[in-house]
Design a protein around this motif. Sequence first.
Motif, mmCIF file in Angstrom:
data_model
loop_
_atom_site.group_PDB
_atom_site.id
_atom_site.type_symbol
_atom_site.label_atom_id
_atom_site.label_comp_id
_atom_site.label_asym_id
_atom_site.label_seq_id
_atom_site.Cartn_x
_atom_site.Cartn_y
_atom_site.Cartn_z
ATOM 1 N N ASN A 1 40.744 -3.778 0.963
ATOM 2 C CA ASN A 1 40.163 -2.456 1.137
ATOM 3 C C ASN A 1 40.884 -1.404 0.298
ATOM 4 N N THR B 1 39.721 -10.837 6.597
ATOM 5 C CA THR B 1 38.850 -11.962 6.280
ATOM 6 C C THR B 1 37.425 -11.436 6.144
ATOM 7 N N SER B 2 36.660 -12.008 5.239
ATOM 8 C CA SER B 2 35.326 -11.485 4.942
ATOM 9 C C SER B 2 34.380 -11.593 6.122
ATOM 10 N N SER C 1 35.843 -1.939 -1.310
ATOM 11 C CA SER C 1 36.707 -3.116 -1.220
ATOM 12 C C SER C 1 36.350 -4.060 -2.347
ATOM 13 N N LYS D 1 38.875 -9.808 1.943
ATOM 14 C CA LYS D 1 38.410 -8.498 1.506
ATOM 15 C C LYS D 1 39.600 -7.554 1.432
ATOM 16 N N ASP E 1 37.890 -15.793 0.359
ATOM 17 C CA ASP E 1 37.213 -15.322 1.572
ATOM 18 C C ASP E 1 37.895 -14.097 2.166
ATOM 19 N N SER F 1 36.670 -8.438 -3.294
ATOM 20 C CA SER F 1 36.854 -9.724 -2.627
ATOM 21 C C SER F 1 37.492 -10.730 -3.562
ATOM 22 N N SER F 2 38.303 -11.589 -2.981
ATOM 23 C CA SER F 2 38.853 -12.748 -3.676
ATOM 24 C C SER F 2 38.909 -13.873 -2.662
#
Length: 651
Positions: free
Chosen positions: A283, A349-350, A274, A281, A279, A276-277
């Motif tokens: 996949n 969401t992370s 994955s 994620k 908060d 991230s950008s």
Amino acid sequence: MKKSLLASLLILFTTLLHAQGPYAPAAGMPGSTAISKDSSIIVSWASGAFVKRGFIQADDTTVYANGSKKASFGHHFHAMGAAEGSSTEVVSLGDGGMATLTFDRIIYNEPGADFAVFENSFGDTFLELAFVEVSSDGINYSRFPAHSLTPTDVQTGAWDETDPTQIHNLAGKYRQGFGTPFDLSELAPNPLVDINFIRFIRIVDVVGSINPAYGSVDSQGNLINDPYPTPFNSGGFDLDGVAVIHGNVQNPLLGFEELLPATDSYFLPLENGSFSSDDLKFNYEAGFGSWSGFSYSNRVTLTGEYTNDQFVAASLGGIEGDSSSFAISYVSSDWMSGTYDPIPSVIETSTGSTAAFSGFYVNNSHMAYITMRDGTLYNKKFGGVSGNDPDWFRLKICGVRSDNSITDTVVHYLADFRFTDHYYDYIQTDWQWIDLLNLGEVKSLSFILESSDTGDYGMNTPAYFCMDNLSMVNVQAPVLNVNIPDQTVAMNAEPVEIQLTDHFHSYSGSINWSVTSNSQPGLVSASLNGDVLALTFTANETGAADIEITATASGLSVSDFFTVTVSSNVGIIPIPAISFTAFPNPAGNNLMIEGAGNSQMQLRTLAGQLLMEQELLQEKTEIDLSQLPSGVYLLQITNRAGTAVKKIVKK
């Protein structure tokens, strides 16, 4: 209409009209309401735009310019970000064309102008006009009550003049570099549009023909006479930018620019994982020489190689233009089970907590677009041989709530050939908004693609879509809609009650109220009973008390100050003859004073020390407070009608 090189000659013959009508005059003149693109009251600019162009000549749609019957000058991204104040960095709408803008924060109603629209007129009297509409949901809009008093006995030609004092609540009233202000409180009540929660602004070009069959009319039914015809590729209103003046907290906006430092590149997943950008994620899975889920790209070059070309958007760039980044998804199918059902691409969401999503801009990939347009040995040409087959390609989005229940599904058609009138059939090649706010709070989003072109092994249409400017909605601060007015009462007056919900509003939970300060508690007692502020007065005492009320919701606060004067003069208290507004209040380094033209301004400490004095010639003046320390000050305005004083807070 873009101003050509003739502008440099024409401007020599353009003379500024003296104010003849009842409305504000040109920028720089006394009484003007124009807002400079560099004004410190501007807190942000439009972050997204979708443009639907109009014809270059509404009464003859066969007229061409630069190979098109519709306006074609500029790009949607020229309406995004700060206004340039130039004649070229704009997008032309054409006759009746429109642009819909989105923002990185919610716009709300507060005293004074709430936002401003910028056009690119090269002079004070060459005015191309547009209606302005606002919406909370992107579906239901309210239009500002526009008014035009321009005579309609003779058509205003392509290079003729218009008196700005005859124009009200129409964008394009001021020359380039100066915006036309709009106050949300001027809108008629509409239960479907919340003026404290504006997410969309739409600009609609005025067709300036005085022929009733084609011309636009104002809110009172008057034809609006502005330059017509303008049969150029730059015809119609030229949008330079939309500025936010009263905006709530900034919301997260994912443009993916931070992920790719190199230009014309992309990320090719080689194993499960994955990225991230903010908060969130995104996949992806990879294996057997392929990938699925989400990736990101700023690729614009087409080489004819599958590996490279799959990462190019149909618009050849993200929503911010060439070489800007975007996310791209490939939705795989379940071939292992033999169902070939789509396997959702997922954003989470992370932390596993929930978030509210405003929406995002979507586009086809270039590969999907070309395949649907032309067809291949394995993929159908949309519309078939006749062009009339009812083909379609759609994106479906749903969310997963904290309790694992599934939201309703949002559907967007990336191509649609099902219209009765096939003129409207389309394959999307530009960035368009998908609204997700009705999904509510979710911990993940799932995306699948479906197509009318399917076979024994599932969908034949290349299963790609592109995403940009994914927007979430933060907890919003309470807002002050209407200042609490100063109170003047007679000595030994009965208690006064103020309903605080008439002045403040909150979307993020109930408001907790507090009396933050009271300069004279021995004179005026300020107490709270629910949403009501009660003022009681000490017997046989006179004087003035400065009171601050603070509204807090979800940890965010806003305050208002007002003065209570207890007078020994019994009887009717005269209403001040001067009425002006000063905003924002509390203020930062700059304060805007509105409604105080041809007046004398003085700024004093609470002890009466004079700090600043200035003559105000215009109806709207910006005052520099940067040299003053934080504190409470008295702003006094004096003119022939008398004197009025307001309390100003410097943060």
